[in-house]
Design an enzyme around this catalytic site. Structure first.
Site, PDB file in Angstrom:
ATOM      1  N   ASP A 127       0.892  -1.161   0.000  1.00  0.00           N
ATOM      2  CA  ASP A 127       0.000   0.000   0.000  1.00  0.00           C
ATOM      3  C   ASP A 127       0.936   1.218   0.000  1.00  0.00           C
ATOM      4  O   ASP A 127       1.662   1.434   0.974  1.00  0.00           O
ATOM      5  CB  ASP A 127      -0.891  -0.020   1.246  1.00  0.00           C
ATOM      6  N   TYR A 168      -8.438  15.750  -6.584  1.00  0.00           N
ATOM      7  CA  TYR A 168      -7.600  14.959  -7.499  1.00  0.00           C
ATOM      8  C   TYR A 168      -6.612  15.891  -8.221  1.00  0.00           C
ATOM      9  O   TYR A 168      -5.416  15.594  -8.299  1.00  0.00           O
ATOM     10  CB  TYR A 168      -8.495  14.228  -8.495  1.00  0.00           C
ATOM     11  N   ALA A 183      -5.457  18.750  -7.239  1.00  0.00           N
ATOM     12  CA  ALA A 183      -4.432  19.214  -6.284  1.00  0.00           C
ATOM     13  C   ALA A 183      -3.390  18.126  -6.044  1.00  0.00           C
ATOM     14  O   ALA A 183      -2.187  18.398  -5.978  1.00  0.00           O
ATOM     15  CB  ALA A 183      -5.102  19.620  -4.973  1.00  0.00           C
ATOM     16  N   LYS A 234      -2.466  15.761  -8.067  1.00  0.00           N
ATOM     17  CA  LYS A 234      -1.637  15.524  -9.255  1.00  0.00           C
ATOM     18  C   LYS A 234      -0.714  16.726  -9.538  1.00  0.00           C
ATOM     19  O   LYS A 234       0.378  16.555 -10.074  1.00  0.00           O
ATOM     20  CB  LYS A 234      -2.533  15.214 -10.462  1.00  0.00           C
ATOM     21  N   ILE A 278      -7.473   8.083 -20.681  1.00  0.00           N
ATOM     22  CA  ILE A 278      -6.965   6.752 -21.006  1.00  0.00           C
ATOM     23  C   ILE A 278      -8.006   5.726 -20.549  1.00  0.00           C
ATOM     24  O   ILE A 278      -8.433   5.760 -19.380  1.00  0.00           O
ATOM     25  CB  ILE A 278      -5.619   6.468 -20.263  1.00  0.00           C
TER      26      ILE A 278
HETATM   27  P1  NDP Z   1      -6.729   2.046 -12.349  1.00  0.00           P
HETATM   28  O1  NDP Z   1      -7.816   2.393 -11.404  1.00  0.00           O
HETATM   29  O2  NDP Z   1      -7.025   1.212 -13.527  1.00  0.00           O
HETATM   30  O3  NDP Z   1      -5.518   1.394 -11.534  1.00  0.00           O
HETATM   31  C1  NDP Z   1      -5.065   2.003 -10.355  1.00  0.00           C
HETATM   32  C2  NDP Z   1      -3.800   1.316  -9.913  1.00  0.00           C
HETATM   33  O4  NDP Z   1      -3.313   1.950  -8.724  1.00  0.00           O
HETATM   34  C3  NDP Z   1      -4.025  -0.148  -9.582  1.00  0.00           C
HETATM   35  O5  NDP Z   1      -2.919  -0.877 -10.028  1.00  0.00           O
HETATM   36  C4  NDP Z   1      -4.082  -0.150  -8.061  1.00  0.00           C
HETATM   37  O6  NDP Z   1      -3.625  -1.359  -7.475  1.00  0.00           O
HETATM   38  C5  NDP Z   1      -3.104   0.961  -7.724  1.00  0.00           C
HETATM   39  N1  NDP Z   1      -3.345   1.504  -6.394  1.00  0.00           N
HETATM   40  C6  NDP Z   1      -4.351   2.297  -5.979  1.00  0.00           C
HETATM   41  N2  NDP Z   1      -4.222   2.596  -4.675  1.00  0.00           N
HETATM   42  C7  NDP Z   1      -3.092   1.969  -4.255  1.00  0.00           C
HETATM   43  C8  NDP Z   1      -2.406   1.897  -3.004  1.00  0.00           C
HETATM   44  N3  NDP Z   1      -2.864   2.535  -1.920  1.00  0.00           N
HETATM   45  N4  NDP Z   1      -1.275   1.179  -2.933  1.00  0.00           N
HETATM   46  C9  NDP Z   1      -0.808   0.525  -4.029  1.00  0.00           C
HETATM   47  N5  NDP Z   1      -1.405   0.557  -5.235  1.00  0.00           N
HETATM   48  C10 NDP Z   1      -2.536   1.269  -5.348  1.00  0.00           C
HETATM   49  O7  NDP Z   1      -6.103   3.438 -12.806  1.00  0.00           O
HETATM   50  P2  NDP Z   1      -5.260   3.855 -14.098  1.00  0.00           P
HETATM   51  O8  NDP Z   1      -4.457   2.737 -14.586  1.00  0.00           O
HETATM   52  O9  NDP Z   1      -6.172   4.563 -14.999  1.00  0.00           O
HETATM   53  O10 NDP Z   1      -4.322   4.964 -13.426  1.00  0.00           O
HETATM   54  C11 NDP Z   1      -2.949   4.792 -13.181  1.00  0.00           C
HETATM   55  C12 NDP Z   1      -2.361   6.153 -12.846  1.00  0.00           C
HETATM   56  O11 NDP Z   1      -2.572   7.039 -13.948  1.00  0.00           O
HETATM   57  C13 NDP Z   1      -3.020   6.826 -11.640  1.00  0.00           C
HETATM   58  O12 NDP Z   1      -2.049   7.495 -10.883  1.00  0.00           O
HETATM   59  C14 NDP Z   1      -3.989   7.797 -12.272  1.00  0.00           C
HETATM   60  O13 NDP Z   1      -4.293   8.863 -11.418  1.00  0.00           O
HETATM   61  C15 NDP Z   1      -3.206   8.217 -13.498  1.00  0.00           C
HETATM   62  N6  NDP Z   1      -4.010   8.787 -14.572  1.00  0.00           N
HETATM   63  C16 NDP Z   1      -4.995   8.046 -15.193  1.00  0.00           C
HETATM   64  C17 NDP Z   1      -5.728   8.596 -16.230  1.00  0.00           C
HETATM   65  C18 NDP Z   1      -6.813   7.862 -16.942  1.00  0.00           C
HETATM   66  O14 NDP Z   1      -7.505   8.464 -17.790  1.00  0.00           O
HETATM   67  N7  NDP Z   1      -7.023   6.583 -16.732  1.00  0.00           N
HETATM   68  C19 NDP Z   1      -5.484   9.982 -16.696  1.00  0.00           C
HETATM   69  C20 NDP Z   1      -4.423  10.645 -15.979  1.00  0.00           C
HETATM   70  C21 NDP Z   1      -3.726  10.065 -14.967  1.00  0.00           C
HETATM   71  P3  NDP Z   1      -4.643  -2.401  -6.759  1.00  0.00           P
HETATM   72  O15 NDP Z   1      -5.307  -3.149  -7.876  1.00  0.00           O
HETATM   73  O16 NDP Z   1      -3.735  -3.270  -5.969  1.00  0.00           O
HETATM   74  O17 NDP Z   1      -5.588  -1.578  -5.958  1.00  0.00           O
END
Ligand code: NDP
Length: 258
Positions: free
Chosen positions: A62, A154, A156, A158, A187
């Protein structure tokens, strides 16, 4: 294979953008440590990586808990002796106008998105300083550059990732360590699908209407894929990006210029 035998930690490397990043690094010959909470999803990615003949490791983490980050770094060093690349990708989202935003919700978003990046970078930077080399790539967002209604917390978090990355770039430059961030646009992942689902319920629009609305804002007229982001991250981790540090690279299909 431009990253053969490089050791890379990918937080949230089990799903969405992180999954694509893990697979892209494995394809380039790197050894990937997936740091996430959902082990089942991580095992699926690891199976794909192993099929490619690459090594990988899962460390349940985490990112908001400093002891778990300590354990992640220790497990990585026990197995691989060094850390060449960190990709802080793990992140969460929620939606609420500021007047309705609960303190708890603000704290939760900040804990994972901003503090999580800080904790991972701090722990890994100490090792990279000893090695006098390394590449750190933090996943921010286009919403770290622009305010969008109902996303203040969110946005803030980022923006914090972006400016934190710039500062760290300056602090680590003397050790030959590069720190950059990427700012994805729209995405298609679980996160984006969850946002559309929220919009569908609250704004009463169909999924098709929401997608059309989103597409109209993207100059290249297509949604981004996790692989679009992964390719840029791999570039930033490669020797081709040795003279890039403190930058935030938009991966938005042209939505953002700054
Ligand atoms: P998803 O919701 O598909 O995946 C989120 C990921 O973050 C999962 O692998 C999850 O792991 C992990 N995660 C969340 N909380 C924790 C935690 N406390 N500790 C460890 N792992 C954690 O999101 P995306 O793939 O879309 O996003 C990935 C990144 O890209 C993020 O930072 C997001 O803010 C950023 N982003 C996404 C965009 C989009 O349009 N999709 C646009 C701009 C930025 P687990 O399965 O173990 O919970």
């Amino acid at each position: 294979m431009t990253l053969r035998n490089k050791i890379v930690i990918v937080t949230g490397g089990n799903r969405g953008i992180g999954r694509a990043i893990s697979l892209a690094f494995a394809q380039e010959g790197a050894k990937v440590i997936i740091a996430a909470r959902n082990e089942t999803k991580a095992r699926e990615v690891m199976d794909d990586i192993k099929k490619q003949g690459s090594e990988c490791l899962f460390v349940r983490t985490d990112v908001s808990q400093s002891e778990e980050i300590h354990n992640l770094v220790k497990a990585t060093l026990d197995e691989f002796k060094r850390i060449d690349i960190l990709v802080s990708n793990a992140g969460i989202i929620s939606i609420a106008p500021v007047v309705d935003l609960q303190e708890k919700e603000w704290d939760k978003i900040m804990e994972v998105n901003a503090k999580g990046v800080f904790l991972c970078c701090r722990a890994v930077a100490k090792q990279m300083i000893k090695q006098k080399s390394g590449k750190i790539i933090n996943v921010s967002s286009r919403l770290g550059k622009v305010g969008v209604p109902r996303y203040a917390h969110y946005c803030a978090s980022k923006a914090a990732v972006m400016v934190f990355s710039q500062t760290l770039a300056l602090e680590l430059a003397p050790y030959g360590i590069n720190v950059n961030s990427v700012a994805p646009g729209i995405i298609e992942t679980d996160m984006q699908r969850w946002e559309w689902e929220w919009d569908r319920k609250v704004r009463g629009m169909s999924l098709e209407e929401l997608k059309d609305e989103a597409l109209a804002t993207i100059p290249l007229r297509r949604m981004g894929t996790p692989e679009d982001v992964a390719r840029v991250v791999v570039f930033l981790a490669s020797a081709d990006a040795d003279y890039l540090t403190g930058q935030s690279i938009n991966v938005t299909g042209g939505m953002e210029f700054r």
